[in-house]
Design a protein around this motif. Sequence first.
Motif, PDB file in Angstrom:
ATOM      1  N   ARG A  33       8.332   3.809   3.303  1.00 11.96           N
ATOM      2  CA  ARG A  33       8.110   4.004   4.744  1.00 11.96           C
ATOM      3  C   ARG A  33       9.432   3.937   5.508  1.00 11.96           C
ATOM      4  NH1 ARG A  33       3.321   0.793   3.657  1.00 11.96           N
ATOM      5  NH2 ARG A  33       4.416  -1.111   4.291  1.00 11.96           N
ATOM      6  N   GLU A  52       3.758   7.751  -2.459  1.00 15.18           N
ATOM      7  CA  GLU A  52       4.478   7.570  -3.714  1.00 15.18           C
ATOM      8  C   GLU A  52       5.842   8.265  -3.666  1.00 15.18           C
ATOM      9  OE1 GLU A  52       3.763   5.683  -6.168  1.00 15.18           O
ATOM     10  OE2 GLU A  52       1.633   5.197  -5.847  1.00 15.18           O
ATOM     11  N   LYS A 102       2.612  -4.463  -4.718  1.00 13.98           N
ATOM     12  CA  LYS A 102       3.318  -3.185  -4.611  1.00 13.98           C
ATOM     13  C   LYS A 102       3.740  -2.873  -3.169  1.00 13.98           C
ATOM     14  CE  LYS A 102       3.027   1.415  -6.711  1.00 13.98           C
ATOM     15  NZ  LYS A 102       2.132   2.466  -7.267  1.00 13.98           N
ATOM     16  N   GLU A 103       3.450  -3.773  -2.250  1.00 10.65           N
ATOM     17  CA  GLU A 103       3.721  -3.513  -0.835  1.00 10.65           C
ATOM     18  C   GLU A 103       5.211  -3.286  -0.558  1.00 10.65           C
ATOM     19  OE1 GLU A 103       3.683  -2.936   3.217  1.00 10.65           O
ATOM     20  OE2 GLU A 103       2.163  -2.623   1.666  1.00 10.65           O
ATOM     21  N   ASP A 158      -2.215  -4.434  -5.353  1.00  9.07           N
ATOM     22  CA  ASP A 158      -1.787  -3.633  -4.201  1.00  9.07           C
ATOM     23  C   ASP A 158      -0.799  -4.406  -3.328  1.00  9.07           C
ATOM     24  OD1 ASP A 158      -3.242  -1.435  -4.907  1.00  9.07           O
ATOM     25  OD2 ASP A 158      -4.970  -1.926  -3.649  1.00  9.07           O
ATOM     26  N   TYR A 174       7.332  -1.872  -2.415  1.00 10.67           N
ATOM     27  CA  TYR A 174       7.605  -0.494  -2.845  1.00 10.67           C
ATOM     28  C   TYR A 174       7.205   0.494  -1.749  1.00 10.67           C
ATOM     29  CZ  TYR A 174       6.476   3.876  -5.385  1.00 10.67           C
ATOM     30  OH  TYR A 174       6.351   5.186  -5.788  1.00 10.67           O
ATOM     31  N   PHE A 175       5.996   0.339  -1.223  1.00  8.44           N
ATOM     32  CA  PHE A 175       5.529   1.247  -0.171  1.00  8.44           C
ATOM     33  C   PHE A 175       6.318   1.048   1.128  1.00  8.44           C
ATOM     34  CE2 PHE A 175       1.465   1.166  -2.708  1.00  8.44           C
ATOM     35  CZ  PHE A 175       1.553   2.487  -3.124  1.00  8.44           C
ATOM     36  N   GLU A 176       6.691  -0.196   1.403  1.00  7.45           N
ATOM     37  CA  GLU A 176       7.484  -0.464   2.605  1.00  7.45           C
ATOM     38  C   GLU A 176       8.856   0.202   2.507  1.00  7.45           C
ATOM     39  OE1 GLU A 176       8.531  -2.213   6.372  1.00  7.45           O
ATOM     40  OE2 GLU A 176       6.666  -1.662   5.372  1.00  7.45           O
ATOM     41  N   LYS A 190       0.625   4.560   2.566  1.00  6.57           N
ATOM     42  CA  LYS A 190       1.093   4.390   1.189  1.00  6.57           C
ATOM     43  C   LYS A 190       1.432   5.754   0.610  1.00  6.57           C
ATOM     44  CE  LYS A 190      -1.666   0.224   0.339  1.00  6.57           C
ATOM     45  NZ  LYS A 190      -2.753  -0.390  -0.467  1.00  6.57           N
ATOM     46  N   GLU A 227      -5.284   0.313   6.875  1.00  6.13           N
ATOM     47  CA  GLU A 227      -4.327   0.131   5.786  1.00  6.13           C
ATOM     48  C   GLU A 227      -3.026   0.840   6.118  1.00  6.13           C
ATOM     49  OE1 GLU A 227      -5.578   1.167   1.905  1.00  6.13           O
ATOM     50  OE2 GLU A 227      -7.295  -0.199   1.874  1.00  6.13           O
ATOM     51  N   LYS A 228      -1.933   0.206   5.787  1.00  5.89           N
ATOM     52  CA  LYS A 228      -0.633   0.818   6.042  1.00  5.89           C
ATOM     53  C   LYS A 228      -0.461   2.074   5.182  1.00  5.89           C
ATOM     54  CE  LYS A 228       1.813  -3.380   7.463  1.00  5.89           C
ATOM     55  NZ  LYS A 228       3.025  -4.219   7.272  1.00  5.89           N
TER      56      LYS A 228
END
Length: 263
Positions: free
Chosen positions: A98, A195, A90-91, A87, A93-95, A193, A190-191
């Motif tokens: 966002r 897709e 993959k941060e 996880d 990617y999620f950032e 997330k 949790e921030k």
Amino acid sequence: MKKQNSIDLLVDNLASQFSNIKNFELTQNDPMGNKFFNFIVKHSSELEAFKNLFVHYYLPASIKSSQDFSRELKFSKYKSLIKINADELKENYFETIRLGYVGAFHKYETYIKSISKIMDEFFLDLFDENDYQNIEPYLKENFNLELKKTINNFPASEKINWIANCVKHYDGYPVKQPVLHSFNTADKNEKIKIEAKEFREDLDDLIRQNQTLLSALFLVGFHQFAGQEQSNIKEQLSEGKTEEDVKAVRSKLEESIKFLFNI
């Protein structure tokens, strides 16, 4: 099969929608009509390009970056000292996603600021001098709506704005009050997330919302036009029709405007 040019597809789609407007072909030869059409093409293509930039370039690059780091870590002599789970890898990617919401909302803000100006310019040509009231004060006076504050009237801009605020002011944690309904059960520790598929769908919804807003503002302009005592529309309706017929048409315009603005 040859892939269709994305710009051709966009313009063809817009032209198809505009062709439903009576005498649309005249606007293609009219300077103001042409300017208006180019405005819509410009803003629609910018948002489409922004979406594609993230989906096809930034997000794949962020995934590759994580994969490269994971590969390097696997063979590093210090791997026993570095504890990073999947996880965390993959941060980035999620950032990236966002940040995409922040950028998308800025695009929407620009659209909101620009569209009222060109609508005023468009409708000013239809009114006698000094008879036209700019669309934003007219909207406020007659429908108690401030264009810049209609963000939460539409699900797409409401969601994108809420996520953008969480990113800008709360480091990406889903804690902005009031919490968006779809995030009520999200872990506040949790921030956010999201897709790529959901991000793409949200931007597609925003593009459609921009078209809805355009339709709504057209109706607002014609609502004002129909209410003018000496307007061409009212004169035409008055030929063989009663005052009640004229009021009924304006009432239907009002209902449509409220429906499009979700009020």
